[in-house]
Design an enzyme around this catalytic site. Sequence first.
Site: not given
Ligand code: AMP
Length: 212
Positions: A9, A84, A156
């Site tokens: 994404k 999410r 990460r």
């Molecule tokens: P991502 O980079 O989108 O994979 O997000 C990494 C982490 O950030 C996720 O595993 C969640 O812990 C947190 N996170 C990101 N976006 C959200 C969201 N919309 N709602 C809740 N937690 C989020």
Amino acid sequence: MLGAPGAGKGTQAKKLIEEFGIPQISTGDILRANIAQGTPLGKEAKGFMDRGELVPDKVVLGLVEDRLKQPDCKKGFILDGFPRNTAQAQALDGMLAGIGMPLQLAVSVDVPFEDLMKRLTGRRTCRTCGQMYNVYFTPSKKEGVCDKDGGELFQRDDDKEETIKKRLQVYESQTAPLIDYYSGKGIVRKIAGTGSISDIYGKIKAELEKTK
Ligand code: AMP
Ligand code: ZN
């Protein structure tokens, strides 16, 4: 942009920004920036993120609401990693109705489960410019060093194996139901997220053209 962690994404959203000049709103990126800067919000979010759990809705919704008020969102925006879960999707509908900009498209990038694991464990990011690599599929020329600017490549914290398993479970149980949520509104477009980055991008663009 809908899709599991590792579906690409963020990669696709960055290409869309370059081409269309509209911002990407990545809640994950905003949360990581808060952690890096040591803000209270970052401190609150870090534990959830390190465990692969969702950060509480209240925190995330506040961030998105602030971001949507910035002038650069007036021409449009790409949401990446948000919403999410259903509660976030409903809250988003409310916010967007408030500014008269309903969601036009929910692009679901579909990648088989086995591929996601390799994509996530192999993922590396440049500390300087944010360029992403994958040690299995798109390695840098020199291991651990960015091709563009020689910056250090890092993994990460939440791309470690145990956390990845948890993140994929959370996706299946909480986020995947959003595909039905947006199907009900008639705005879902499913894209096979396998093949080259530019092939996938081509398919996404074709869907955008149809929507214009
Ligand atoms: P991502 O980079 O989108 O994979 O997000 C990494 C982490 O950030 C996720 O595993 C969640 O812990 C947190 N996170 C990101 N976006 C959200 C969201 N919309 N709602 C809740 N937690 C989020
Ligand atoms: Zn770099």
